[in-house]
Motif scaffolding. Sequence first.
Motif, mmCIF file in Angstrom:
data_model
loop_
_atom_site.group_PDB
_atom_site.id
_atom_site.type_symbol
_atom_site.label_atom_id
_atom_site.label_comp_id
_atom_site.label_asym_id
_atom_site.label_seq_id
_atom_site.Cartn_x
_atom_site.Cartn_y
_atom_site.Cartn_z
ATOM 1 N N LEU A 602 0.842 -1.425 -0.018
ATOM 2 C CA LEU A 602 0.053 -0.041 0.071
ATOM 3 C C LEU A 602 0.953 1.310 -0.013
ATOM 4 C CD1 LEU A 602 -2.877 1.056 -0.017
ATOM 5 C CD2 LEU A 602 -2.919 0.953 2.554
ATOM 6 N N PRO A 603 1.923 1.323 0.721
ATOM 7 C CA PRO A 603 2.782 2.812 0.868
ATOM 8 C C PRO A 603 3.239 2.815 -0.587
ATOM 9 C CG PRO A 603 3.313 1.280 2.882
ATOM 10 C CD PRO A 603 2.177 0.479 1.800
ATOM 11 N N LEU A 604 3.734 1.520 -1.179
ATOM 12 C CA LEU A 604 4.237 1.863 -2.597
ATOM 13 C C LEU A 604 3.294 2.143 -3.657
ATOM 14 C CD1 LEU A 604 7.215 1.252 -3.579
ATOM 15 C CD2 LEU A 604 6.544 -1.092 -4.300
ATOM 16 N N LEU A 605 2.058 1.691 -3.541
ATOM 17 C CA LEU A 605 0.980 2.223 -4.523
ATOM 18 C C LEU A 605 0.684 3.595 -4.252
ATOM 19 C CD1 LEU A 605 -1.143 -0.900 -4.579
ATOM 20 C CD2 LEU A 605 0.416 -0.257 -6.460
ATOM 21 N N LYS A 606 0.606 4.018 -3.016
ATOM 22 C CA LYS A 606 0.310 5.292 -2.756
ATOM 23 C C LYS A 606 1.420 6.274 -3.199
ATOM 24 C CE LYS A 606 -2.574 4.956 1.468
ATOM 25 N NZ LYS A 606 -2.691 5.282 2.772
ATOM 26 N N GLU A 607 2.722 5.781 -3.157
ATOM 27 C CA GLU A 607 3.622 6.688 -3.708
ATOM 28 C C GLU A 607 3.633 6.829 -5.398
ATOM 29 O OE1 GLU A 607 8.634 6.240 -4.511
ATOM 30 O OE2 GLU A 607 7.587 5.274 -2.641
ATOM 31 N N TYR A 608 3.489 5.587 -5.899
ATOM 32 C CA TYR A 608 2.973 5.513 -7.576
ATOM 33 C C TYR A 608 2.050 6.681 -7.834
ATOM 34 C CZ TYR A 608 6.169 1.450 -7.923
ATOM 35 O OH TYR A 608 6.850 0.389 -7.887
ATOM 36 N N PHE A 609 0.848 6.527 -7.158
ATOM 37 C CA PHE A 609 -0.196 7.314 -7.584
ATOM 38 C C PHE A 609 -0.544 8.464 -6.627
ATOM 39 C CE2 PHE A 609 -0.707 3.034 -9.284
ATOM 40 C CZ PHE A 609 -1.061 3.141 -10.372
ATOM 41 N N TYR A 610 0.506 9.017 -6.143
ATOM 42 C CA TYR A 610 0.454 10.313 -5.313
ATOM 43 C C TYR A 610 -0.268 11.379 -5.899
ATOM 44 C CZ TYR A 610 1.675 14.154 -2.171
ATOM 45 O OH TYR A 610 1.653 15.241 -1.473
ATOM 46 N N GLY A 611 -1.372 11.910 -5.437
ATOM 47 C CA GLY A 611 -1.820 13.095 -6.000
ATOM 48 C C GLY A 611 -3.111 12.518 -7.116
ATOM 49 N N SER A 612 -3.427 11.313 -7.282
ATOM 50 C CA SER A 612 -4.333 10.729 -7.899
ATOM 51 C C SER A 612 -5.131 9.520 -7.335
ATOM 52 C CB SER A 612 -3.491 9.904 -9.393
ATOM 53 O OG SER A 612 -2.908 10.775 -9.977
ATOM 54 N N PRO A 613 -5.801 10.095 -6.165
ATOM 55 C CA PRO A 613 -6.445 9.017 -5.442
ATOM 56 C C PRO A 613 -7.706 8.076 -6.212
ATOM 57 C CG PRO A 613 -7.187 11.276 -5.116
ATOM 58 C CD PRO A 613 -6.127 11.564 -5.874
ATOM 59 N N GLU A 614 -8.152 8.785 -7.304
ATOM 60 C CA GLU A 614 -9.177 7.985 -8.237
ATOM 61 C C GLU A 614 -8.393 6.763 -8.877
ATOM 62 O OE1 GLU A 614 -7.026 10.861 -10.662
ATOM 63 O OE2 GLU A 614 -7.913 11.106 -8.851
ATOM 64 N N LYS A 615 -7.100 7.111 -9.395
ATOM 65 C CA LYS A 615 -6.466 5.886 -9.877
ATOM 66 C C LYS A 615 -5.988 4.770 -8.964
ATOM 67 C CE LYS A 615 -4.659 8.353 -14.093
ATOM 68 N NZ LYS A 615 -3.278 8.454 -14.851
ATOM 69 N N LEU A 616 -5.603 5.445 -7.845
ATOM 70 C CA LEU A 616 -5.273 4.393 -6.611
ATOM 71 C C LEU A 616 -6.640 3.342 -6.371
ATOM 72 C CD1 LEU A 616 -3.470 3.361 -4.544
ATOM 73 C CD2 LEU A 616 -4.279 4.969 -3.099
ATOM 74 N N GLN A 617 -7.674 3.934 -6.451
ATOM 75 C CA GLN A 617 -8.883 3.282 -6.273
ATOM 76 C C GLN A 617 -9.287 2.308 -7.345
ATOM 77 O OE1 GLN A 617 -10.819 3.454 -3.516
ATOM 78 N NE2 GLN A 617 -11.882 1.626 -4.247
ATOM 79 N N GLU A 618 -9.051 2.659 -8.619
ATOM 80 C CA GLU A 618 -9.032 1.728 -9.490
ATOM 81 C C GLU A 618 -8.226 0.483 -9.527
ATOM 82 O OE1 GLU A 618 -8.514 3.650 -13.339
ATOM 83 O OE2 GLU A 618 -10.070 5.045 -12.902
ATOM 84 N N ILE A 619 -6.620 0.838 -8.979
ATOM 85 C CA ILE A 619 -5.882 -0.445 -8.687
ATOM 86 C C ILE A 619 -6.354 -1.234 -7.551
ATOM 87 C CG2 ILE A 619 -3.664 -0.847 -8.116
ATOM 88 C CD1 ILE A 619 -3.750 0.307 -10.928
ATOM 89 N N ILE A 620 -6.766 -0.662 -6.562
ATOM 90 C CA ILE A 620 -7.298 -1.621 -5.434
ATOM 91 C C ILE A 620 -8.619 -1.200 -4.803
ATOM 92 C CG2 ILE A 620 -5.088 -2.179 -4.518
ATOM 93 C CD1 ILE A 620 -4.903 0.073 -2.455
#
Length: 643
Positions: A602-620
């Motif tokens: 999760l920390p790694l994914l948050k770093e990857y999609f920092y500033g794009s919470p909607e994309k993070l939501q699509e991933i998980i």
Amino acid sequence: MSEQTSFTWLPFFNEMLTVICNQYDPQTLVPIFKQIFPKQKDEEIQGIKTDFKEIDPLTFIACFNRNETKENRIAFCKTAKEILHLNAPVPADFDGIPAFNNQKTWFLQYSYLRGKEDCTILWNFAKQRVSSHPITEEEMTQILSLKQIGLVKICSFLFICFPTTYYPVDSNSCTFLGLQKEDTFTFFDQLQKVAKEKYPNLKPYELSYRAWQQNNSPEHSPVTTDKNTFWAVNSIWGGHDQIEDFKNQEIWVDGWGNINDKRDALLLSQVQIGDIFVVLSSSTKGTGHNTPFTRIKAVGRVIAKNTWFSFSVKWIKTTFHDIADIAPYRGITICKMKEDPILDYVKGTLTKALNALVFPLNQILYGPPGTGKTYHTITKAVEIIDGQISPDYTEAKKRFDELKAKGQIKFITFHQNYSYEDFMVGIRPDLQNGQISYKLYEGPFKKIADEARKIENKDKKYVLIIDEINRGNISKIFGELITLIETDKRAGNKHALSAPLLYQNEEFSVPNNLYIIGTMNTADKSIALVDIALRRRFVFEEMMPNAALLNKVEGFDLPNWFTKLNQKITAELDRDHQIGHSYFIGVEAIADLQRAFYQCILPLLKEYFYGSPEKLQEIIPGFTSEEKLEGEAFKTALECLIK
């Protein structure tokens, strides 16, 4: 292919499964299993061994195909033939069969782990296959839901028992067919269709064997000059020298065999894959032709037998010289080489060439985070120095530490502030009794290079490991070394160079027995952005996520989830930012998976999609809030990605 293997196992396991399904049940099969495999024990309570009370056909047959010696497997089959009264002959080979992992052979788990219906499900699956019923998606999904059973495992069973019907989906076969494995019925169905379309003339067992040959060919494995048979062979027949054709086509053909003359047939039948062909001619020269000599034209390794007189050969790219005063191979087409000055010379020259081929002097392991790059530097370093590596990682790490303590291995990490003065040589302040003075400091590269070039160490190998090599400023750190580390610029080589050191009045060159292994995290910097000078001088080996190394966790399909996650990351970002499998190695329970997810993934994914919470939501998609989920809620959230 048929000349290299006879596939004597083909009818054996098919008949075995038929007899078991028609004449036995979960309880009556147990004494048979116990008699053949007395060391295999169940556990009703964790850690306490006990005899099985029930057994299934899949586990029974898998135990014949573990990573055992050929002799042991034949002995097991012989016992089974006698007890089960099988008509099929005892196999003399197991060519083309993907061996089961010795630690994960069983389909039926320990009693304290398995469900009440697990054994029944496995028996029903086996009986349906014996009755020639096609596999349904529902059946495959049900059996894949059992603990510790993945698609590779179930398809290996199908292939072993029905080798003319089902193709295996092991890594060799998937690579051979150009497919990326998934643990789904859809992929199983796809592979069966692709295999038939691509290779309509190959039966499943032939394709499996060819895939194994290709991926395990001696072309891809280390050569040892002390274990291979060396053959002196000729290249002159048909009125001219065939050597250039042989090298261009990567073959060797016996001249007599080419005209269907079988005078060399017995010797040719003794040639094994992995043997060394030395193409040479012995003659005389000088006044009166009184001076014998032998000319070595080429040396190569046999990687396949095409016909009884024709072989595929991987020719070694190195230079050989004439050997004077000896000409023992005049008039031969093929013969085994004797221990003599010619063989000594070939082995010595060949060893140097093969060291460069098998272990590049400069190499970089690159890939996304968590793909085992640093892990593999340890095993590679030991293998370079010792020429072999223990399959037990604990033993390999112990040996690594020993070599590191002896100074044959150094491990460093580059970072943004790392400099030439840290790496090679520089001046540093030294505080003694309140007084500052300046001393010459020698860095890790200078120290290991000096140690490697000592006369008493010329036959030893040294390894410098540079972790995170792409995080440093390469031109700033390497300086003139970027030229000196090139293979042909190393000391003792054809274009050897030296350069004056910045802080010392001496010429410096890089010894030929010093190997450099770097690692590179592609999430930090794509390989396309790496310093061109570095790319030209290093061999790059890609290391990508491998779902095949993962197992199901308490019924949760971790390999499938892992694959889907990386597919989504690749679609949103690129393949360089995928998640590596090492984060999940050792995960055996949902609680372990939960820790790995919240602490690492999760920390790694948050770093990857920092500033794009909607994309993070699509991933998980299952994790919609900051609340930390546990137990079944956590498992359900993970499953949202698969669904």
